[in-house]
Design a protein around this motif. Sequence first.
Motif, PDB file in Angstrom:
ATOM      1  N   GLY A  57      -0.456  -1.426 -14.810  1.00 14.46           N
ATOM      2  CA  GLY A  57      -0.720  -2.800 -15.238  1.00 14.46           C
ATOM      3  C   GLY A  57       0.217  -3.817 -14.621  1.00 14.46           C
ATOM      4  O   GLY A  57      -0.057  -5.015 -14.653  1.00 14.46           O
ATOM      5  N   LYS A  58       1.315  -3.356 -14.039  1.00  9.00           N
ATOM      6  CA  LYS A  58       2.264  -4.266 -13.401  1.00  9.00           C
ATOM      7  C   LYS A  58       1.872  -4.505 -11.939  1.00  9.00           C
ATOM      8  O   LYS A  58       1.234  -3.666 -11.306  1.00  9.00           O
ATOM      9  N   THR A  59       2.284  -5.639 -11.406  1.00  9.07           N
ATOM     10  CA  THR A  59       2.054  -5.958  -9.997  1.00  9.07           C
ATOM     11  C   THR A  59       3.381  -5.923  -9.249  1.00  9.07           C
ATOM     12  O   THR A  59       4.381  -6.495  -9.712  1.00  9.07           O
ATOM     13  N   PHE A  60       3.379  -5.256  -8.101  1.00  7.59           N
ATOM     14  CA  PHE A  60       4.603  -5.067  -7.318  1.00  7.59           C
ATOM     15  C   PHE A  60       4.439  -5.642  -5.916  1.00  7.59           C
ATOM     16  O   PHE A  60       3.347  -5.595  -5.327  1.00  7.59           O
ATOM     17  N   ARG A  61       5.537  -6.176  -5.390  1.00  4.94           N
ATOM     18  CA  ARG A  61       5.587  -6.542  -3.964  1.00  4.94           C
ATOM     19  C   ARG A  61       5.945  -5.280  -3.196  1.00  4.94           C
ATOM     20  O   ARG A  61       7.002  -4.668  -3.425  1.00  4.94           O
ATOM     21  N   VAL A  62       5.079  -4.882  -2.302  1.00  7.08           N
ATOM     22  CA  VAL A  62       5.183  -3.580  -1.648  1.00  7.08           C
ATOM     23  C   VAL A  62       5.330  -3.762  -0.135  1.00  7.08           C
ATOM     24  O   VAL A  62       4.613  -4.576   0.472  1.00  7.08           O
ATOM     25  N   LEU A  63       6.253  -3.033   0.456  1.00  5.26           N
ATOM     26  CA  LEU A  63       6.375  -2.985   1.910  1.00  5.26           C
ATOM     27  C   LEU A  63       5.527  -1.819   2.416  1.00  5.26           C
ATOM     28  O   LEU A  63       5.789  -0.663   2.090  1.00  5.26           O
ATOM     29  N   VAL A  64       4.499  -2.111   3.196  1.00  8.87           N
ATOM     30  CA  VAL A  64       3.567  -1.085   3.671  1.00  8.87           C
ATOM     31  C   VAL A  64       4.234  -0.309   4.807  1.00  8.87           C
ATOM     32  O   VAL A  64       4.587  -0.888   5.840  1.00  8.87           O
ATOM     33  N   ASP A  65       4.410   1.017   4.621  1.00 13.58           N
ATOM     34  CA  ASP A  65       5.119   1.779   5.653  1.00 13.58           C
ATOM     35  C   ASP A  65       4.377   3.021   6.134  1.00 13.58           C
ATOM     36  O   ASP A  65       4.862   3.738   7.010  1.00 13.58           O
ATOM     37  N   ASN A  66       3.183   3.299   5.581  1.00 11.12           N
ATOM     38  CA  ASN A  66       2.466   4.501   5.998  1.00 11.12           C
ATOM     39  C   ASN A  66       0.981   4.378   5.742  1.00 11.12           C
ATOM     40  O   ASN A  66       0.544   3.656   4.835  1.00 11.12           O
ATOM     41  N   VAL A  67       0.202   5.120   6.549  1.00 11.82           N
ATOM     42  CA  VAL A  67      -1.200   5.365   6.224  1.00 11.82           C
ATOM     43  C   VAL A  67      -1.219   6.536   5.262  1.00 11.82           C
ATOM     44  O   VAL A  67      -0.470   7.498   5.426  1.00 11.82           O
ATOM     45  N   SER A  68      -2.036   6.459   4.233  1.00 11.15           N
ATOM     46  CA  SER A  68      -2.102   7.533   3.253  1.00 11.15           C
ATOM     47  C   SER A  68      -2.443   8.866   3.913  1.00 11.15           C
ATOM     48  O   SER A  68      -3.256   8.928   4.838  1.00 11.15           O
ATOM     49  N   LYS A  69      -1.803   9.934   3.453  1.00 14.57           N
ATOM     50  CA  LYS A  69      -2.049  11.267   4.005  1.00 14.57           C
ATOM     51  C   LYS A  69      -3.461  11.758   3.689  1.00 14.57           C
ATOM     52  O   LYS A  69      -4.021  12.579   4.411  1.00 14.57           O
ATOM     53  N   ARG A  70      -4.040  11.262   2.600  1.00 15.15           N
ATOM     54  CA  ARG A  70      -5.356  11.740   2.169  1.00 15.15           C
ATOM     55  C   ARG A  70      -6.513  11.022   2.847  1.00 15.15           C
ATOM     56  O   ARG A  70      -7.586  11.589   3.047  1.00 15.15           O
ATOM     57  N   SER A  71      -6.311   9.753   3.194  1.00 15.67           N
ATOM     58  CA  SER A  71      -7.415   8.983   3.764  1.00 15.67           C
ATOM     59  C   SER A  71      -6.893   7.851   4.623  1.00 15.67           C
ATOM     60  O   SER A  71      -5.973   7.131   4.220  1.00 15.67           O
ATOM     61  N   LYS A  72      -7.501   7.660   5.796  1.00 19.20           N
ATOM     62  CA  LYS A  72      -7.130   6.555   6.667  1.00 19.20           C
ATOM     63  C   LYS A  72      -7.609   5.217   6.119  1.00 19.20           C
ATOM     64  O   LYS A  72      -7.244   4.156   6.640  1.00 19.20           O
ATOM     65  N   LEU A  73      -8.423   5.274   5.056  1.00 17.81           N
ATOM     66  CA  LEU A  73      -8.898   4.052   4.421  1.00 17.81           C
ATOM     67  C   LEU A  73      -7.909   3.535   3.379  1.00 17.81           C
ATOM     68  O   LEU A  73      -8.150   2.511   2.750  1.00 17.81           O
ATOM     69  N   GLN A  74      -6.812   4.273   3.205  1.00 19.04           N
ATOM     70  CA  GLN A  74      -5.786   3.864   2.248  1.00 19.04           C
ATOM     71  C   GLN A  74      -4.428   3.772   2.930  1.00 19.04           C
ATOM     72  O   GLN A  74      -4.151   4.453   3.910  1.00 19.04           O
ATOM     73  N   MET A  75      -3.582   2.899   2.399  1.00 19.21           N
ATOM     74  CA  MET A  75      -2.213   2.738   2.878  1.00 19.21           C
ATOM     75  C   MET A  75      -1.260   3.082   1.749  1.00 19.21           C
ATOM     76  O   MET A  75      -1.649   3.142   0.574  1.00 19.21           O
ATOM     77  N   SER A  76      -0.004   3.289   2.104  1.00 22.97           N
ATOM     78  CA  SER A  76       1.017   3.494   1.075  1.00 22.97           C
ATOM     79  C   SER A  76       2.259   2.704   1.439  1.00 22.97           C
ATOM     80  O   SER A  76       2.493   2.374   2.600  1.00 22.97           O
ATOM     81  N   GLY A  77       3.035   2.410   0.420  1.00 21.07           N
ATOM     82  CA  GLY A  77       4.289   1.695   0.628  1.00 21.07           C
ATOM     83  C   GLY A  77       5.212   1.962  -0.533  1.00 21.07           C
ATOM     84  O   GLY A  77       4.897   2.760  -1.428  1.00 21.07           O
ATOM     85  N   ARG A  78       6.354   1.294  -0.527  1.00 22.79           N
ATOM     86  CA  ARG A  78       7.333   1.498  -1.599  1.00 22.79           C
ATOM     87  C   ARG A  78       7.584   0.194  -2.338  1.00 22.79           C
ATOM     88  O   ARG A  78       7.678  -0.864  -1.736  1.00 22.79           O
ATOM     89  N   THR A  79       7.717   0.354  -3.628  1.00 26.94           N
ATOM     90  CA  THR A  79       8.086  -0.791  -4.450  1.00 26.94           C
ATOM     91  C   THR A  79       9.581  -1.049  -4.299  1.00 26.94           C
ATOM     92  O   THR A  79      10.315  -0.249  -3.704  1.00 26.94           O
TER      93      THR A  79
END
Length: 455
Positions: free
Chosen positions: A397-419
């Motif tokens: 439910g919280k919103t975070f400012r995220v630095l995008v640093d990777n394409v998700s390992k499961r799908s190229k349609l998703q990205m991942s980053g760190r809060t």
Amino acid sequence: CFIFADEIQITLTIMESKKLYIETYGCQMNFSDSEVVASILNQDGYTLTDDIKDADLIFVNTCSIRDNAERRVRNRIQEFKHLKSMKPTLKVGILGCMAERLKENLLKEESFVDLVVGPDAYRDIPRLLEEGSDGRQMANTILSLEETYADITPVRLDKNGISGFVSIMRGCDNYCAYCVVPFTRGHERSRDPKSILTEAKDLVAKGYKEITLLGQNVNSFKWKEEGNDVNFSALMTQVAAISPELRVRFSTSHPKDISEELIEVIANTPNICNSIHLPVQAGSSSMLKRMKRNYTREMYIDRIEKIKSLIPDCGLSTDIIAGYCGETEEEHQATLTLMKMVGYDFAFMFKYSERPDTLAANKYADDVPEKVKGERLQEIINLQQESSHQSNLKDVGKTFRVLVDNVSKRSKLQMSGRTDQNKVIVFDRKDTQLGDYVNVECTSCTTATLMGHLV
């Protein structure tokens, strides 16, 4: 003239053909050291390769923190025997803490190894390679009181060009009873802040968005020059001031040195991440005393309470050792109660592994049975998984400012980053690019990962 030009061309071809392959094990400091080694050898005519079969020189940068780490390296370097039999000119070297701890014994035990080089002798690698070109084994494991590699611009080995590491100091003077690091990395010495800032600015100019300041005990950093004293809090402030778009992290802290000043700097500086790794190792004062940690349970809890009061949303992580010398069930339970009290977001958890020549190996018996060690470690892991899950559920439910640093390992349609709190969050890619800052609302979670969508 034609012959002279031809000789030049031949020389250039030979220089261009030298390929370096580096494998790195252990802590972030080792990865940072590998970047220094790559830079030194780049000046000596080597280029990096990701294909070990193309290599003319293979280096393994090693870790000695646990016996299991050394056994992994031993098994890995045996695989290089076959490569050397196929390519007799291939050179194999062992770097880092394991090289420092075992020194010339490694050359005797692994007869096909050409070089053994400790953490403070990397500048000497080109000379060792030249003098060993006739087939002699070479070694330099001399520790230094001054070497910080401050003047060397590392060759960045990270793949994303977003998060970089900057070593701000070397060595350790804490001499925790179980730890081999002071013997493999020498005495503590800090690096000139000017060189740290120069390296950090260079990273920002190259497009990096996040810098982690590294040291065995970063918060004991200190530099004195012409009456100008710079402690770790001041250094953090200076690095953060380079750019408001730069995220600053640090690793690793010692509880005895994490000052209220530093906690206030983190709380009051927007681009210093609200995330602190504070290794506790054990939860009872009696165990901490046997470990020579120089703080008590009460002192540690006081620091945690101060962090939580000044930085309410601070991410907290730790290191924990199960089954240290003489550990009683009561002491083990004290570790569990402290974990419940703090509520860590994540933790690195290990069974105690006796390291030769440490105070613990010389003074205490490794007397907790392996079965008991395993059972206690599993209890710690189970509790931490529950704690991590509860921590992540609070973020839904919280919103975070995220630095995008990777394409998700499961799908190229998703990205991942760190809060900011150093938690991984996965979300739909849309038009997001690596290195972007995005706002992500957390919609669900697992024990290890947050999931969300762009807002």
